[in-house]
Design a protein around this motif. Structure first.
Motif, PDB file in Angstrom:
ATOM      1  N   MET A 171       0.863  -1.226  -0.028  1.00  0.00           N
ATOM      2  CA  MET A 171      -0.091  -0.041  -0.167  1.00  0.00           C
ATOM      3  C   MET A 171       0.940   1.294   0.131  1.00  0.00           C
ATOM      4  N   ARG A 172       0.604   2.196  -1.010  1.00  0.00           N
ATOM      5  CA  ARG A 172       1.398   3.236  -1.089  1.00  0.00           C
ATOM      6  C   ARG A 172       0.948   4.496  -0.402  1.00  0.00           C
ATOM      7  N   SER A 173       1.328   4.927   0.332  1.00  0.00           N
ATOM      8  CA  SER A 173       0.795   6.294   1.033  1.00  0.00           C
ATOM      9  C   SER A 173       1.618   7.527   0.838  1.00  0.00           C
ATOM     10  N   LYS A 174       0.649   8.427   0.515  1.00  0.00           N
ATOM     11  CA  LYS A 174       1.338   9.786   0.270  1.00  0.00           C
ATOM     12  C   LYS A 174       1.560  10.430   1.846  1.00  0.00           C
ATOM     13  N   LYS A 175       2.450  11.269   1.948  1.00  0.00           N
ATOM     14  CA  LYS A 175       2.952  11.779   3.142  1.00  0.00           C
ATOM     15  C   LYS A 175       2.385  13.217   3.051  1.00  0.00           C
ATOM     16  N   THR A 176       1.110  13.502   2.975  1.00  0.00           N
ATOM     17  CA  THR A 176       0.681  14.862   2.804  1.00  0.00           C
ATOM     18  C   THR A 176      -0.295  15.030   3.916  1.00  0.00           C
ATOM     19  N   ASN A 177       0.076  16.472   4.361  1.00  0.00           N
ATOM     20  CA  ASN A 177      -0.775  16.848   5.655  1.00  0.00           C
ATOM     21  C   ASN A 177      -1.307  17.909   5.211  1.00  0.00           C
ATOM     22  N   VAL A 178      -2.447  18.095   5.649  1.00  0.00           N
ATOM     23  CA  VAL A 178      -3.410  19.279   5.427  1.00  0.00           C
ATOM     24  C   VAL A 178      -3.115  20.185   6.808  1.00  0.00           C
ATOM     25  N   ILE A 179      -3.122  21.402   6.805  1.00  0.00           N
ATOM     26  CA  ILE A 179      -2.764  22.252   8.139  1.00  0.00           C
ATOM     27  C   ILE A 179      -4.122  22.998   8.428  1.00  0.00           C
ATOM     28  N   LEU A 180      -4.811  22.510   9.462  1.00  0.00           N
ATOM     29  CA  LEU A 180      -5.879  23.226  10.094  1.00  0.00           C
ATOM     30  C   LEU A 180      -5.454  24.348  10.856  1.00  0.00           C
ATOM     31  N   HIS A 181      -6.344  25.437  10.819  1.00  0.00           N
ATOM     32  CA  HIS A 181      -6.012  26.807  11.379  1.00  0.00           C
ATOM     33  C   HIS A 181      -7.238  27.241  11.909  1.00  0.00           C
ATOM     34  N   CYS A 182      -7.104  27.310  13.352  1.00  0.00           N
ATOM     35  CA  CYS A 182      -7.963  27.652  14.328  1.00  0.00           C
ATOM     36  C   CYS A 182      -8.270  29.037  13.878  1.00  0.00           C
ATOM     37  N   LEU A 183      -9.900  29.216  13.900  1.00  0.00           N
ATOM     38  CA  LEU A 183     -10.166  30.684  13.732  1.00  0.00           C
ATOM     39  C   LEU A 183     -10.119  31.589  14.853  1.00  0.00           C
ATOM     40  N   THR A 184     -10.187  30.845  16.228  1.00  0.00           N
ATOM     41  CA  THR A 184     -10.280  31.557  17.165  1.00  0.00           C
ATOM     42  C   THR A 184      -8.850  31.698  17.888  1.00  0.00           C
ATOM     43  N   CYS A 185      -8.021  30.948  18.022  1.00  0.00           N
ATOM     44  CA  CYS A 185      -6.698  31.096  18.677  1.00  0.00           C
ATOM     45  C   CYS A 185      -5.512  31.171  17.652  1.00  0.00           C
ATOM     46  N   HIS A 186      -5.878  30.685  16.442  1.00  0.00           N
ATOM     47  CA  HIS A 186      -4.846  30.881  15.497  1.00  0.00           C
ATOM     48  C   HIS A 186      -3.688  29.741  15.543  1.00  0.00           C
ATOM     49  N   LYS A 187      -4.177  28.563  16.256  1.00  0.00           N
ATOM     50  CA  LYS A 187      -3.125  27.716  16.506  1.00  0.00           C
ATOM     51  C   LYS A 187      -3.430  26.918  15.208  1.00  0.00           C
ATOM     52  N   GLU A 188      -2.131  26.319  14.854  1.00  0.00           N
ATOM     53  CA  GLU A 188      -2.198  25.246  13.444  1.00  0.00           C
ATOM     54  C   GLU A 188      -2.065  23.985  13.707  1.00  0.00           C
ATOM     55  N   GLU A 189      -2.760  23.148  13.109  1.00  0.00           N
ATOM     56  CA  GLU A 189      -2.476  21.628  13.436  1.00  0.00           C
ATOM     57  C   GLU A 189      -2.319  20.916  11.933  1.00  0.00           C
ATOM     58  N   LYS A 190      -1.270  19.984  12.061  1.00  0.00           N
ATOM     59  CA  LYS A 190      -1.278  19.118  10.849  1.00  0.00           C
ATOM     60  C   LYS A 190      -2.078  17.891  10.938  1.00  0.00           C
ATOM     61  N   ILE A 191      -2.819  17.545  10.038  1.00  0.00           N
ATOM     62  CA  ILE A 191      -3.554  16.288   9.904  1.00  0.00           C
ATOM     63  C   ILE A 191      -3.311  15.577   8.706  1.00  0.00           C
ATOM     64  N   PRO A 192      -3.203  14.345   8.874  1.00  0.00           N
ATOM     65  CA  PRO A 192      -2.773  13.607   7.629  1.00  0.00           C
ATOM     66  C   PRO A 192      -3.880  13.774   6.629  1.00  0.00           C
ATOM     67  N   TYR A 193      -3.771  13.830   5.134  1.00  0.00           N
ATOM     68  CA  TYR A 193      -4.712  14.110   4.316  1.00  0.00           C
ATOM     69  C   TYR A 193      -5.754  13.014   4.306  1.00  0.00           C
ATOM     70  N   ASN A 194      -5.346  11.843   4.469  1.00  0.00           N
ATOM     71  CA  ASN A 194      -6.293  10.795   4.520  1.00  0.00           C
ATOM     72  C   ASN A 194      -7.444  10.968   5.697  1.00  0.00           C
ATOM     73  N   VAL A 195      -7.032  11.339   6.631  1.00  0.00           N
ATOM     74  CA  VAL A 195      -7.955  11.602   7.846  1.00  0.00           C
ATOM     75  C   VAL A 195      -8.918  12.746   7.426  1.00  0.00           C
ATOM     76  N   VAL A 196      -8.267  13.703   6.909  1.00  0.00           N
ATOM     77  CA  VAL A 196      -9.196  14.920   6.590  1.00  0.00           C
ATOM     78  C   VAL A 196     -10.203  14.626   5.342  1.00  0.00           C
ATOM     79  N   LYS A 197      -9.763  13.795   4.660  1.00  0.00           N
ATOM     80  CA  LYS A 197     -10.407  13.140   3.363  1.00  0.00           C
ATOM     81  C   LYS A 197     -11.732  12.237   4.123  1.00  0.00           C
ATOM     82  N   ASP A 198     -11.481  11.707   5.207  1.00  0.00           N
ATOM     83  CA  ASP A 198     -12.498  10.611   6.003  1.00  0.00           C
ATOM     84  C   ASP A 198     -13.282  11.780   6.509  1.00  0.00           C
TER      85      ASP A 198
END
Ligand SMILES: [Zn+2]
Length: 71
Positions: free
Chosen positions: A1-28
């Motif tokens: 199984m080939r997996s892309k190591k791509t992350n999506v950065i989610l940006h908090c609109l309230t405190c502006h903290k950023e979190e990296k979430i694997p693309y596959n998780v965001v896709k789900d």
């Protein structure tokens, strides 16, 4: 199984903290939100309860979502 190591950065609109979430998780998230391709997957900040919006995300149907669209 080939997996892309791509992350999506989610940006908090309230405190502006950023979190990296694997693309596959965001896709789900995207698949679970009722199949509406015009809204991006979102999450809720653990610390502040604010809305987390993807900085850049290209949806499964090719829709692009950018943080700059809503700011
Ligand atoms: Zn926050």
């Amino acid at each position: 199984m080939r997996s892309k190591k791509t992350n999506v950065i989610l940006h908090c609109l309230t405190c502006h903290k950023e979190e990296k979430i694997p693309y596959n998780v965001v896709k789900d998230f995207d698949l679970m939100d009722g199949g509406n391709p015009s809204t991006p997957p979102r999450s809720t900040g653990e610390q502040c309860g604010g809305e987390m919006y993807p900085q850049y995300y290209k949806g499964i149907h090719g829709h692009e979502h950018k943080l700059s669209d809503i700011l």
